[in-house]
Design an enzyme around this catalytic site. Structure first.
Site, PDB file in Angstrom:
ATOM      1  N   CYS A 155      -1.164  -2.810  -4.994  1.00 24.45           N
ATOM      2  CA  CYS A 155      -2.417  -2.548  -5.707  1.00 24.45           C
ATOM      3  C   CYS A 155      -3.357  -1.698  -4.855  1.00 24.45           C
ATOM      4  CB  CYS A 155      -3.083  -3.850  -6.124  1.00 24.45           C
ATOM      5  SG  CYS A 155      -2.201  -4.690  -7.465  1.00 24.45           S
ATOM      6  N   GLU A 165      -5.578  -5.995 -10.772  1.00 28.02           N
ATOM      7  CA  GLU A 165      -6.074  -4.677 -10.364  1.00 28.02           C
ATOM      8  C   GLU A 165      -5.284  -3.563 -11.046  1.00 28.02           C
ATOM      9  OE1 GLU A 165      -5.153  -7.414  -8.502  1.00 28.02           O
ATOM     10  OE2 GLU A 165      -5.347  -6.774  -6.425  1.00 28.02           O
ATOM     11  N   HIS A 197      -0.374  -7.143 -11.612  1.00 27.68           N
ATOM     12  CA  HIS A 197      -1.560  -7.754 -11.010  1.00 27.68           C
ATOM     13  C   HIS A 197      -2.802  -7.302 -11.774  1.00 27.68           C
ATOM     14  CE1 HIS A 197       0.323  -8.659  -6.816  1.00 27.68           C
ATOM     15  NE2 HIS A 197       1.011  -9.168  -7.813  1.00 27.68           N
ATOM     16  N   CYS A 230      -3.170  -6.760  -2.964  1.00 26.31           N
ATOM     17  CA  CYS A 230      -1.919  -6.669  -2.214  1.00 26.31           C
ATOM     18  C   CYS A 230      -1.699  -5.207  -1.817  1.00 26.31           C
ATOM     19  CB  CYS A 230      -0.756  -7.176  -3.068  1.00 26.31           C
ATOM     20  SG  CYS A 230      -0.329  -6.081  -4.448  1.00 26.31           S
TER      21      CYS A 230
END
Length: 173
Positions: free
Chosen positions: A104, A75, A73, A101
């Protein structure tokens, strides 16, 4: 809204626009996400969702309905990138096109990031709930109609705000 809050909102909007541009670097077809880590008004790291370095730039499984399990992801990419630099994310603000999420969010907490600003909700909001629990400041720059409303997300309003946004999205469809 006082002058300092207006100034912060303008900065938040600019950095969030930059994350949307940065997301365009992603090869993912289902969703492109961008992230910027900012500390003392300086961008110290950036990231977008995609495969690890050295992997083919194909994010989706055959059929395109799911991401490959090793896709990172935005992040996570920004956090791991800053970890390899001489910078520290301690006390930084993370700007991200989509709310974090759960996985993360755990990285965000451990990285010492103190503030999150996002533009739209991820399909689940359990990551936001975890960040609330950790005492991290969370701001949703909620775009509805031609208005952009900064909404401070807390444990007290997280679920109701998420439901309000979901309801508005349903009506728009």
């Amino acid at each position: 809204m006082d002058a300092q809050e207006k100034k912060q909102l303008l900065l938040d909007l600019r950095y969030l626009r930059m994350t949307q541009i940065w997301a365009e670097n992603s090869y993912c077809k289902r969703r492109q996400v961008g992230a910027l880590l900012v500390k003392d008004k300086m961008i110290i790291s950036d990231g977008y969702n995609g495969t690890p370095a050295g992997f083919e730039n194909v994010c989706e499984e055959e059929g395109g309905d799911r991401s490959k399990p090793y896709v990172l992801h935005a992040e996570a990419n920004a956090i791991t990138k800053v970890a390899r630099s001489n910078n520290s994310s301690d006390g930084a603000t993370l700007y991200v096109t989509t709310s974090p999420c759960m996985e993360c969010s755990k990285l965000i907490i451990q990285a010492g990031i103190r503030r999150i600003v996002f533009g739209e909700y991820y399909r689940m909001h359990d990551g936001v709930d975890l960040l609330c629990r950790a005492g991290i400041e969370i701001v949703h720059l909620w775009q509805h109609g031609d208005q952009c409303e900064p909404v401070a997300i807390t444990s007290d309003n997280s679920e109701s705000h998420y439901q309000e946004v979901a309801k508005e999205l349903e009506v728009a469809r």
